[in-house]
Design an enzyme around this catalytic site. Structure first.
Site, mmCIF file in Angstrom:
data_model
loop_
_atom_site.group_PDB
_atom_site.id
_atom_site.type_symbol
_atom_site.label_atom_id
_atom_site.label_comp_id
_atom_site.label_asym_id
_atom_site.label_seq_id
_atom_site.Cartn_x
_atom_site.Cartn_y
_atom_site.Cartn_z
ATOM 1 C CB CYS A 1 -24.658 2.676 11.282
ATOM 2 S SG CYS A 1 -24.661 0.938 11.056
ATOM 3 C CB CYS B 1 -20.984 0.513 16.786
ATOM 4 S SG CYS B 1 -21.393 -0.859 15.936
ATOM 5 C CE1 TYR C 1 -10.326 -21.694 -3.295
ATOM 6 C CE2 TYR C 1 -8.919 -20.982 -1.296
ATOM 7 C CZ TYR C 1 -9.987 -21.248 -2.115
ATOM 8 O OH TYR C 1 -11.043 -21.541 -0.750
ATOM 9 C CE1 TYR D 1 -12.828 -6.204 -4.156
ATOM 10 C CE2 TYR D 1 -11.082 -7.902 -4.805
ATOM 11 C CZ TYR D 1 -11.618 -6.598 -3.837
ATOM 12 O OH TYR D 1 -10.691 -6.103 -2.955
ATOM 13 C CD GLU E 1 -6.897 -5.902 -4.452
ATOM 14 O OE1 GLU E 1 -7.823 -6.668 -4.270
ATOM 15 O OE2 GLU E 1 -6.916 -4.850 -3.322
ATOM 16 C CG ASP F 1 -13.856 -6.494 -0.001
ATOM 17 O OD1 ASP F 1 -14.605 -5.988 0.474
ATOM 18 O OD2 ASP F 1 -12.604 -6.636 0.212
ATOM 19 C CB CYS G 1 -17.760 -2.485 9.867
ATOM 20 S SG CYS G 1 -19.477 -2.953 9.898
ATOM 21 C CD GLN H 1 -11.606 -17.543 -2.853
ATOM 22 O OE1 GLN H 1 -12.050 -18.087 -1.815
ATOM 23 N NE2 GLN H 1 -12.670 -17.491 -3.549
ATOM 24 N NE ARG I 1 -3.822 0.500 2.243
ATOM 25 C CZ ARG I 1 -4.814 0.232 2.843
ATOM 26 N NH1 ARG I 1 -4.807 0.416 4.236
ATOM 27 N NH2 ARG I 1 -6.025 -0.444 2.556
HETATM 28 FE FE1 SF4 Z 1 -20.454 -1.187 11.106
HETATM 29 FE FE2 SF4 Z 1 -22.531 0.593 11.346
HETATM 30 FE FE3 SF4 Z 1 -21.165 -0.167 13.615
HETATM 31 FE FE4 SF4 Z 1 -20.044 1.281 11.657
HETATM 32 S S1 SF4 Z 1 -21.621 1.827 13.054
HETATM 33 S S2 SF4 Z 1 -19.061 -0.665 12.674
HETATM 34 S S3 SF4 Z 1 -20.911 0.673 9.968
HETATM 35 S S4 SF4 Z 1 -22.287 -1.520 12.154
#
Ligand code: SF4
Length: 352
Positions: free
Chosen positions: A214, A205, A90, A128, A45, A146, A198, A50, A24
């Site tokens: 969200c 969250c 793979y 993708y 990539e 993805d 997430c 997988q 990156r």
């Molecule tokens: Fe995922 Fe929503 Fe929680 Fe953010 S707020 S981590 S998008 S579930």
């Protein structure tokens, strides 16, 4: 309705929290004008199809050290690339990797095409991967979807429809967020958000830049979305692997046909893999049954591979496979299932 500055908040979060990855160019370097190397983006990539980031890192370092450019990889002997790939699984990916490198080197002068539409025509590059390379390497506004991105979209919009049926809808939601400014960083930010905040289980969250918008978070559904249709159970296949050493220490190995499972990889001569395969030794010999079995899971089935071992005379003439001298034999060049079989059989065949 999510607020219009979701993209800005995601990028601000990424500027602070981007993962450091060997392939990156991070947001600070990018802002300073450094451009990603399309070869490294493409290679990463393909490896990440997988395979987890943690597993891919070491392979990526070794590949780029040994073959630093697409031209170098294109010129490499196929068997050496396959051996370096061993363990990543793979194996069709590795064959396509070589084929793609050769097309880019020979037909594109070593320059990867820049758009998803062109990239998707190259061997081993699906929609993708094409979108990911176009976005990350060339900063094109392609939508990269993805499993991480699907999960984030399903939660952000509280999509209850299960996967895989919801794929198209989730891709559409992701497309609505794709910006024309910094699309490469946006794609990587979304992947990072899915991978580090997430997460599939117990999303953080409280650390999420999108928590205020969200829908799943508000409804208390973050832990249960995305829903998934039940998967068909994987069947179990059975097989026999024949592992033999000659009196001079050489191993009887076989290169698998280039098409099909583990195509082009080195392995042990085997019976068919099925419900109750017939014995298929590669030569008549005093095969012993040590009662050892390798268990391995492929994408579509579990394999229970029973072992037979034998010590062979110098003049043994196998009907299949060939002898590889002990000095040339490297278990690390075998695919995982064959390596597991070697680990069980080797102690039984010591003393040559
Ligand atoms: Fe995922 Fe929503 Fe929680 Fe953010 S707020 S981590 S998008 S579930």
């Amino acid at each position: 309705m999510p607020s219009p500055d979701l993209g800005q908040r995601l990028l601000a979060w990424y500027d602070l929290h981007a993962r450091t990855l060997p392939w990156r160019v991070g947001p600070a370097q990018r802002a300073a004008g450094r451009l990603p190397d399309p070869y490294r983006v493409w290679l990463s990539e393909v490896m990440l199809q997988q395979t987890t980031v943690a597993a891919a890192k070491g392979y990526f370092e070794r590949f780029t050290h040994r073959w630093p450019t697409v031209q170098a990889l294109a010129a490499a002997p196929e068997a050496e690339v396959m051996a370096e790939w061993a363990g990543l699984g793979y194996y069709a990916r590795a064959r396509n990797l070589i084929a793609c490198a050769r097309v880019v080197a020979d037909e594109f002068g070593g320059q990867f095409p820049r758009t998803g539409d062109e990239l998707v025509k190259l061997p081993g590059i699906g929609p993708y991967t094409a979108a990911a390379i176009a976005a990350i390497a060339f900063d094109r506004p392609e939508t990269v979807v993805d499993g991480n991105v699907e999960r984030v979209m399903a939660r952000l919009h509280a999509v209850e429809e299960p996967l895989p049926a919801a794929k198209r809808r989730l891709a559409g939601l992701a497309a609505r967020l794709t910006p024309t400014e910094r699309p490469g960083d946006h794609a990587q930010a979304l992947m990072d958000l899915g991978a580090t905040v997430c997460t599939p289980k117990s999303p953080s969250c409280g650390a999420c830049p999108w928590a205020g918008d969200c829908a799943a978070h508000k409804k208390g559904l973050a832990n249960v979305l995305p829903r998934r249709a039940p998967r068909a159970a994987r069947p179990t296949r059975h097989g026999i692997a024949y592992i033999a050493r000659r009196a001079d220490g050489a191993w009887l190995v076989e290169r698998r046909p280039s098409r099909g499972l583990l195509g082009g990889m080195l392995g042990w001569p085997c019976s068919e893999w099925g419900e109750a395969p017939a014995p298929a030794p590669p030569l008549q010999a005093d095969w012993a049954d040590p009662g050892a079995q390798v268990r391995h899971t492929f994408t579509h089935f579990h394999l229970h591979l029973s072992l037979r071992v034998a010590r062979l005379d110098e003049d043994a003439r196998p009907e299949r496979g060939f002898f590889m001298p002990a000095a040339e034999f490297d278990p690390a060049s075998l695919p995982s299932v064959m390596r597991k079989a070697h680990a069980l059989a080797a102690p039984l065949l010591k003393g040559f």
